[in-house]
Design a protein around this motif. Structure first.
Motif, PDB file in Angstrom:
ATOM      1  N   SER A 189       0.830  -1.210   0.000  1.00  0.00           N
ATOM      2  CA  SER A 189       0.000   0.000   0.000  1.00  0.00           C
ATOM      3  C   SER A 189       0.860   1.254   0.000  1.00  0.00           C
ATOM      4  O   SER A 189       0.499   2.274  -0.604  1.00  0.00           O
ATOM      5  N   LEU A 190       1.999   1.183   0.680  1.00  0.00           N
ATOM      6  CA  LEU A 190       2.906   2.326   0.724  1.00  0.00           C
ATOM      7  C   LEU A 190       3.434   2.646  -0.669  1.00  0.00           C
ATOM      8  O   LEU A 190       3.496   3.818  -1.077  1.00  0.00           O
ATOM      9  N   ARG A 191       3.808   1.616  -1.413  1.00  0.00           N
ATOM     10  CA  ARG A 191       4.288   1.842  -2.785  1.00  0.00           C
ATOM     11  C   ARG A 191       3.189   2.446  -3.651  1.00  0.00           C
ATOM     12  O   ARG A 191       3.442   3.371  -4.433  1.00  0.00           O
ATOM     13  N   THR A 192       1.977   1.908  -3.508  1.00  0.00           N
ATOM     14  CA  THR A 192       0.854   2.437  -4.297  1.00  0.00           C
ATOM     15  C   THR A 192       0.554   3.872  -3.911  1.00  0.00           C
ATOM     16  O   THR A 192       0.310   4.723  -4.781  1.00  0.00           O
ATOM     17  N   ALA A 193       0.550   4.166  -2.615  1.00  0.00           N
ATOM     18  CA  ALA A 193       0.252   5.518  -2.148  1.00  0.00           C
ATOM     19  C   ALA A 193       1.275   6.520  -2.667  1.00  0.00           C
ATOM     20  O   ALA A 193       0.922   7.637  -3.073  1.00  0.00           O
ATOM     21  N   ARG A 194       2.557   6.127  -2.649  1.00  0.00           N
ATOM     22  CA  ARG A 194       3.592   7.030  -3.163  1.00  0.00           C
ATOM     23  C   ARG A 194       3.409   7.292  -4.650  1.00  0.00           C
ATOM     24  O   ARG A 194       3.561   8.425  -5.120  1.00  0.00           O
ATOM     25  N   SER A 195       3.057   6.259  -5.397  1.00  0.00           N
ATOM     26  CA  SER A 195       2.839   6.416  -6.828  1.00  0.00           C
ATOM     27  C   SER A 195       1.645   7.319  -7.106  1.00  0.00           C
ATOM     28  O   SER A 195       1.704   8.213  -7.959  1.00  0.00           O
ATOM     29  N   GLU A 196       0.541   7.101  -6.358  1.00  0.00           N
ATOM     30  CA  GLU A 196      -0.651   7.929  -6.536  1.00  0.00           C
ATOM     31  C   GLU A 196      -0.377   9.376  -6.159  1.00  0.00           C
ATOM     32  O   GLU A 196      -0.849  10.311  -6.820  1.00  0.00           O
ATOM     33  N   ALA A 197       0.374   9.576  -5.076  1.00  0.00           N
ATOM     34  CA  ALA A 197       0.694  10.929  -4.645  1.00  0.00           C
ATOM     35  C   ALA A 197       1.526  11.663  -5.690  1.00  0.00           C
ATOM     36  O   ALA A 197       1.280  12.847  -5.981  1.00  0.00           O
ATOM     37  N   MET A 198       2.497  10.971  -6.269  1.00  0.00           N
ATOM     38  CA  MET A 198       3.321  11.593  -7.306  1.00  0.00           C
ATOM     39  C   MET A 198       2.477  11.945  -8.525  1.00  0.00           C
ATOM     40  O   MET A 198       2.622  13.025  -9.116  1.00  0.00           O
ATOM     41  N   SER A 199       1.583  11.045  -8.898  1.00  0.00           N
ATOM     42  CA  SER A 199       0.738  11.272 -10.064  1.00  0.00           C
ATOM     43  C   SER A 199      -0.221  12.437  -9.847  1.00  0.00           C
ATOM     44  O   SER A 199      -0.430  13.262 -10.737  1.00  0.00           O
ATOM     45  N   ALA A 200      -0.811  12.523  -8.658  1.00  0.00           N
ATOM     46  CA  ALA A 200      -1.832  13.541  -8.393  1.00  0.00           C
ATOM     47  C   ALA A 200      -1.246  14.902  -8.031  1.00  0.00           C
ATOM     48  O   ALA A 200      -1.803  15.938  -8.394  1.00  0.00           O
ATOM     49  N   PHE A 201      -0.111  14.903  -7.303  1.00  0.00           N
ATOM     50  CA  PHE A 201       0.389  16.154  -6.749  1.00  0.00           C
ATOM     51  C   PHE A 201       1.842  16.464  -7.104  1.00  0.00           C
ATOM     52  O   PHE A 201       2.369  17.498  -6.693  1.00  0.00           O
ATOM     53  N   GLY A 202       2.502  15.545  -7.839  1.00  0.00           N
ATOM     54  CA  GLY A 202       3.905  15.756  -8.154  1.00  0.00           C
ATOM     55  C   GLY A 202       4.797  15.658  -6.935  1.00  0.00           C
ATOM     56  O   GLY A 202       5.909  16.194  -6.909  1.00  0.00           O
ATOM     57  N   ASP A 203       4.341  14.953  -5.914  1.00  0.00           N
ATOM     58  CA  ASP A 203       5.057  14.847  -4.637  1.00  0.00           C
ATOM     59  C   ASP A 203       4.741  13.471  -4.059  1.00  0.00           C
ATOM     60  O   ASP A 203       3.588  13.167  -3.755  1.00  0.00           O
ATOM     61  N   SER A 204       5.754  12.618  -3.899  1.00  0.00           N
ATOM     62  CA  SER A 204       5.523  11.231  -3.492  1.00  0.00           C
ATOM     63  C   SER A 204       5.515  11.023  -1.983  1.00  0.00           C
ATOM     64  O   SER A 204       5.319   9.901  -1.506  1.00  0.00           O
ATOM     65  N   ARG A 205       5.685  12.066  -1.199  1.00  0.00           N
ATOM     66  CA  ARG A 205       5.750  11.903   0.256  1.00  0.00           C
ATOM     67  C   ARG A 205       4.395  11.481   0.832  1.00  0.00           C
ATOM     68  O   ARG A 205       3.358  11.999   0.436  1.00  0.00           O
ATOM     69  N   VAL A 206       4.438  10.565   1.792  1.00  0.00           N
ATOM     70  CA  VAL A 206       3.227  10.119   2.484  1.00  0.00           C
ATOM     71  C   VAL A 206       3.491  10.055   3.983  1.00  0.00           C
ATOM     72  O   VAL A 206       4.643  10.019   4.428  1.00  0.00           O
ATOM     73  N   TYR A 207       2.411  10.043   4.756  1.00  0.00           N
ATOM     74  CA  TYR A 207       2.527   9.880   6.204  1.00  0.00           C
ATOM     75  C   TYR A 207       1.436   8.926   6.678  1.00  0.00           C
ATOM     76  O   TYR A 207       0.515   8.581   5.914  1.00  0.00           O
ATOM     77  N   LEU A 208       1.539   8.466   7.918  1.00  0.00           N
ATOM     78  CA  LEU A 208       0.612   7.497   8.477  1.00  0.00           C
ATOM     79  C   LEU A 208      -0.192   8.115   9.607  1.00  0.00           C
ATOM     80  O   LEU A 208       0.342   8.922  10.391  1.00  0.00           O
ATOM     81  N   GLU A 209      -1.457   7.732   9.706  1.00  0.00           N
ATOM     82  CA  GLU A 209      -2.248   8.106  10.857  1.00  0.00           C
ATOM     83  C   GLU A 209      -3.247   7.000  11.181  1.00  0.00           C
ATOM     84  O   GLU A 209      -3.610   6.198  10.315  1.00  0.00           O
ATOM     85  N   LYS A 210      -3.678   6.946  12.410  1.00  0.00           N
ATOM     86  CA  LYS A 210      -4.611   5.933  12.868  1.00  0.00           C
ATOM     87  C   LYS A 210      -5.948   6.095  12.157  1.00  0.00           C
ATOM     88  O   LYS A 210      -6.421   7.212  11.944  1.00  0.00           O
ATOM     89  N   ALA A 211      -6.561   4.989  11.756  1.00  0.00           N
ATOM     90  CA  ALA A 211      -7.888   5.030  11.148  1.00  0.00           C
ATOM     91  C   ALA A 211      -8.936   5.065  12.258  1.00  0.00           C
ATOM     92  O   ALA A 211      -8.990   4.151  13.092  1.00  0.00           O
TER      93      ALA A 211
END
Length: 515
Positions: A189-211
């Motif tokens: 999921s982390l790899r997918t999230a980074r890819s989606e973030a780069m595609s949508a915002f040009g920035d691959s950084r992600v962070y985690l928070e409790k659901a």
């Protein structure tokens, strides 16, 4: 000098740097205030309603947003050529882009929205979490910075516990979010999230928070001027979501009482003051089963769902945005804000709710929009419109008001029954279903509502034939609307916008005397 007269404002012409229904909304506000409006359009939007309604319109590039609506040089060039002195970004596109705000300021334009500093403070989500925490606003447990590598992600996840969310640090609008149930899902999921973030915002950084689950999504509308006034306009319930995208919004929230409203709005005001925010914005929160609330983010722009707040308060948010940008104080005080009745907004999108809300396209062959007491339609639709796949699938917003929530629901049922869009699959059938659902009627909802109720329903039922208008109904609607649209569109095509150097001339004004 009467500083409250629009004739003395520092701008008289506004570039509307957007498309669709929000561009029309801003153009209408300009017209009521006596300001001139300048529209922009891509190749596929040449015949769009916002192009026809604006005082002037300019072509800015091909259909791909990166080469048109997201092109800062193209937008600034239109501002220069048209003589616009201010820019309203609407929502989406460049509305929360600090680089665009700074470019406008450097070009001598007034940006109708928060300054770049506030955009930066709230636009980067981990920085926003730190700022909120420092202002005493409760935040969801999780990382205070983006994760550096896989090992750090694993360590943080073990500390905060599952389930959790991976979120794009530069994200917004529900994009770049992944739900992680357990440790096996984390790294994929982390790899997918980074890819989606780069595609949508040009920035691959992600962070985690409790659901937080089950949770309700409740947001507070606020607006601040340059005279030190910060005012909230109550809250909106936005828990009916699909893939973190809102579908239905209402004000006030069925879950929020006077005590919870006071806590949430006070936290919002403290946060807004702490970053010296100016203009309109929204503080978004999750509310858990224990009625504790947690900060999510600030959307530094006008929201899609702002009409429900306008209806229950009687305050025109877009016109207030223009007042603030002109350096004037707000036209009302906190004491004058009164929530009256209940308003519900239904987003009508070109999506197929019977097929996982996948995007749809097609030509609007015929159109019948609802009206009557307590009904408002913010729409960019017209018969003959070819719905493009290049942009957000939102077609229109159906908003109703009632003296209480039950009357608002009844009016929305009636309005949805009147709403017919022929030729394109839309979310109208889903909204009709929702208005009759016992849980929704009771105000019992969470961000998991669609997964629990609609998606489960689709798994259990056999495919059914889509509800269709009768041939007689289609013929009755199409005979007048479609023929009229073809005739008028043909007339307009004979008057191209780019002609002898007068590209900015509005075809709406040219054509209106013949309509």
């Amino acid at each position: 000098m009467d500083t409250h007269s629009v004739a003395h404002w520092p701008f008289q012409k506004v570039l509307v740097a957007n498309r669709g229904e929000i561009a029309l909304r801003v153009i209408r506000a300009c017209r009521e205030l006596g300001l001139r409006s300048v529209a922009v359009y891509s190749d596929v939007d040449r015949n769009a309603l916002h192009v026809r309604m604006a005082d002037e319109a300019y072509h800015i590039g091909p259909a791909v947003a990166a080469q048109s609506y997201l092109s800062i040089p193209a937008l600034l060039d239109v501002a220069r050529r048209s003589g616009a002195q201010a820019v309203h970004p609407g929502y989406g596109f460049l509305s929360e882009n600090a680089e665009f705000v700074r470019a406008c300021t450097e070009a001598g334009l007034i940006f109708v929205g928060p300054p770049a500093e506030a955009q930066l403070a709230m636009g980067e989500k981990t920085a926003a979490r730190r700022t909120a925490s420092e202002a005493g606003v409760p935040i969801v447990p999780g990382a205070m910075a983006d994760v550096a590598d896989d090992a750090e992600a694993v360590a943080i996840a073990e500390k905060i516990g599952y389930p959790l969310l991976l979120k794009a640090a530069a994200g917004g609008g529900g994009k770049g979010i992944r739900f992680v149930r357990d440790s096996r899902e984390l790294l994929p999921s982390l790899r997918t999230a980074r890819s989606e973030a780069m595609s949508a915002f040009g920035d691959s950084r992600v962070y985690l928070e409790k659901a937080i689950a089950p949770a309700r999504h409740v947001e507070v509308q606020f607006i601040a001027d340059t005279h030190g006034n910060v005012v909230h306009l109550g809250e909106r319930e936005c828990s009916i979501q699909r893939r973190h995208q809102k579908l239905i919004e209402e004000s006030p929230s069925p879950i929020v009482d006077a005590e919870l409203r006071e806590r949430m709005t006070s936290a919002t005001i403290n946060l807004v003051r702490s970053i010296q925010y100016v203009n309109a914005g929204t503080a978004e929160f999750l509310v858990g089963p224990d009625r504790n609330f947690y900060f999510l983010e600030v959307n530094a722009r006008v929201q899609v769902e702002h009409p429900v707040t306008e209806w229950v308060t009687g305050i025109d948010l877009v016109q207030e945005q223009f007042r603030v940008a002109a350096g004037l104080p707000l036209s009302f005080t906190q004491e004058q804000v009164e929530l009256r009745g209940s308003a519900i907004e239904c987003r009508i999108s070109a999506e197929d709710p019977e097929n996982r809300f996948l995007p749809a396209t097609g030509t609007v062959q015929a159109l019948q929009e609802p009206s009557g007491p307590g009904v408002r339609v913010d729409s960019s639709l017209y018969a003959g419109l070819q719905v493009p796949l290049y942009y957000d699938p939102l077609l229109s917003k159906l908003i109703v008001w009632g003296k209480d929530r039950m009357q608002a629901i009844a009016r929305l049922r009636r309005a949805l029954d009147e709403y017919h869009i022929v030729g394109v699959r839309t979310t109208i059938p889903f909204a009709r279903w929702l208005m009759d659902h016992p849980r929704f009627i009771a105000g019992d909802m969470s961000t998991d509502f669609i997964a629990e109720e609609w998606d489960a329903r689709l798994l259990q039922k056999e495919p059914e034939a889509e509800e269709q208008l009768s041939e007689e109904q289609v013929a009755a609607i199409a005979a007048g609307l479609l023929l009229h649209a073809k005739i008028e569109d043909e007339k307009l095509r004979r008057q191209p916008l780019a002609q002898n150097g007068h590209e900015g001339r509005s075809r709406w004004r040219d054509a209106v005397t013949r309509w």
